[in-house]
Design a protein around this motif. Structure first.
Motif, PDB file in Angstrom:
ATOM      1  N   HIS A  10       8.151   2.109   1.064  1.00  0.00           N
ATOM      2  CA  HIS A  10       7.917   0.603   1.563  1.00  0.00           C
ATOM      3  C   HIS A  10       6.548   0.441   2.400  1.00  0.00           C
ATOM      4  CE1 HIS A  10       8.763  -3.539   2.898  1.00  0.00           C
ATOM      5  NE2 HIS A  10       8.553  -2.943   4.274  1.00  0.00           N
ATOM      6  N   SER A  13       3.856   0.774  -0.240  1.00  0.00           N
ATOM      7  CA  SER A  13       3.981  -0.228  -0.887  1.00  0.00           C
ATOM      8  C   SER A  13       3.029  -1.444   0.038  1.00  0.00           C
ATOM      9  CB  SER A  13       5.057  -0.956  -1.439  1.00  0.00           C
ATOM     10  OG  SER A  13       5.781   0.045  -2.134  1.00  0.00           O
ATOM     11  N   VAL A  14       3.494  -1.429   1.130  1.00  0.00           N
ATOM     12  CA  VAL A  14       2.855  -2.666   2.013  1.00  0.00           C
ATOM     13  C   VAL A  14       1.412  -2.347   2.348  1.00  0.00           C
ATOM     14  CG1 VAL A  14       2.698  -3.322   4.460  1.00  0.00           C
ATOM     15  CG2 VAL A  14       5.016  -3.195   3.443  1.00  0.00           C
ATOM     16  N   GLU A  15       1.042  -0.884   2.408  1.00  0.00           N
ATOM     17  CA  GLU A  15      -0.316  -0.388   2.444  1.00  0.00           C
ATOM     18  C   GLU A  15      -1.001  -0.714   1.296  1.00  0.00           C
ATOM     19  OE1 GLU A  15      -2.467   3.667   3.229  1.00  0.00           O
ATOM     20  OE2 GLU A  15      -0.549   3.285   4.488  1.00  0.00           O
ATOM     21  N   LYS A  16      -0.314  -0.591   0.188  1.00  0.00           N
ATOM     22  CA  LYS A  16      -1.237  -0.861  -1.128  1.00  0.00           C
ATOM     23  C   LYS A  16      -1.410  -2.393  -1.216  1.00  0.00           C
ATOM     24  CE  LYS A  16      -0.938   0.302  -6.024  1.00  0.00           C
ATOM     25  NZ  LYS A  16      -0.291   1.074  -7.050  1.00  0.00           N
ATOM     26  N   CYS A  17      -0.075  -3.055  -1.059  1.00  0.00           N
ATOM     27  CA  CYS A  17      -0.329  -4.619  -1.106  1.00  0.00           C
ATOM     28  C   CYS A  17      -1.485  -5.148  -0.167  1.00  0.00           C
ATOM     29  CB  CYS A  17       0.913  -5.312  -0.608  1.00  0.00           C
ATOM     30  SG  CYS A  17       0.963  -7.008  -0.830  1.00  0.00           S
ATOM     31  N   ILE A  18      -1.518  -4.453   1.067  1.00  0.00           N
ATOM     32  CA  ILE A  18      -2.808  -5.179   1.913  1.00  0.00           C
ATOM     33  C   ILE A  18      -4.108  -4.667   1.502  1.00  0.00           C
ATOM     34  CG2 ILE A  18      -3.961  -4.642   4.155  1.00  0.00           C
ATOM     35  CD1 ILE A  18      -0.904  -4.377   5.403  1.00  0.00           C
ATOM     36  N   LEU A  20      -4.807  -4.444  -1.677  1.00  0.00           N
ATOM     37  CA  LEU A  20      -5.059  -5.315  -2.921  1.00  0.00           C
ATOM     38  C   LEU A  20      -5.522  -6.770  -2.470  1.00  0.00           C
ATOM     39  CD1 LEU A  20      -2.164  -3.946  -5.439  1.00  0.00           C
ATOM     40  CD2 LEU A  20      -4.624  -3.917  -5.425  1.00  0.00           C
ATOM     41  N   GLU A  21      -4.767  -7.355  -1.325  1.00  0.00           N
ATOM     42  CA  GLU A  21      -5.076  -8.385  -0.799  1.00  0.00           C
ATOM     43  C   GLU A  21      -6.676  -8.506  -0.433  1.00  0.00           C
ATOM     44  OE1 GLU A  21      -2.064  -9.408   1.933  1.00  0.00           O
ATOM     45  OE2 GLU A  21      -0.805 -10.141   0.615  1.00  0.00           O
ATOM     46  N   ASN A  22      -6.925  -7.470   0.353  1.00  0.00           N
ATOM     47  CA  ASN A  22      -8.225  -7.369   0.932  1.00  0.00           C
ATOM     48  C   ASN A  22      -9.342  -7.202  -0.153  1.00  0.00           C
ATOM     49  OD1 ASN A  22      -7.446  -7.266   3.513  1.00  0.00           O
ATOM     50  ND2 ASN A  22      -7.592  -4.975   3.647  1.00  0.00           N
ATOM     51  N   GLU A  23      -9.026  -6.502  -1.293  1.00  0.00           N
ATOM     52  CA  GLU A  23      -9.901  -6.414  -2.591  1.00  0.00           C
ATOM     53  C   GLU A  23      -9.854  -7.667  -3.196  1.00  0.00           C
ATOM     54  OE1 GLU A  23      -9.943  -4.078  -6.492  1.00  0.00           O
ATOM     55  OE2 GLU A  23      -8.872  -3.234  -5.026  1.00  0.00           O
TER      56      GLU A  23
END
Length: 126
Positions: A10, A13-18, A20-23
């Motif tokens: 989790h 996933s949160v780190e990856k989501c963050i 991706l949002e930054n990207e």
């Protein structure tokens, strides 16, 4: 143990989501810039096509004008030749038929208006 793996997954996933949002946030200005460039490219393409049409029209007009210019040159050459022939004829006829060097003799072929004016002047002074 499973809970710990789930929490790690989790967190990843949160780190990856963050990330991706930054990207994605970094891409927004690039997307706007890309759209602007696309619009400019479309405008440039339209302007290029208009320039091509103008060039095509100007080339056609140039060809037409070159043809007209050649026709005018031929006309000038013919008129110069005819003028030379007429001057020679006038000199030949003038030398044979002029009595006393009268002004206007043999001018009827060249300028009927001038001949009429001479006749009017002669009648006024006669």
């Amino acid at each position: 143990d499973a809970l710990e793996r789930e929490e790690k997954a989790h967190a990843a996933s949160v780190e990856k989501c963050i990330a991706l949002e930054n990207e994605l946030a970094a891409m927004k200005p690039l997307k706007r810039q890309l759209e602007e460039y696309k619009a400019r490219a479309d405008e440039a393409e339209v302007a290029l096509e208009e320039c091509r049409d103008d060039l095509r029209r100007l080339q056609e007009k140039n060809i037409s004008l070159e043809g007209a210019n050649e026709a005018l040159k031929r006309g000038v050459s013919l008129q110069q030749a005819e003028s030379g022939d007429l001057q020679k004829r006038l000199q030949d006829e003038g030398g044979n038929s002029l009595s006393g060097g009268a002004v206007g003799v043999g001018m009827s072929e060249l300028n009927p208006e001038l001949l009429q004016e001479l006749m009017t002047l002669r009648s006024e002074y006669a």
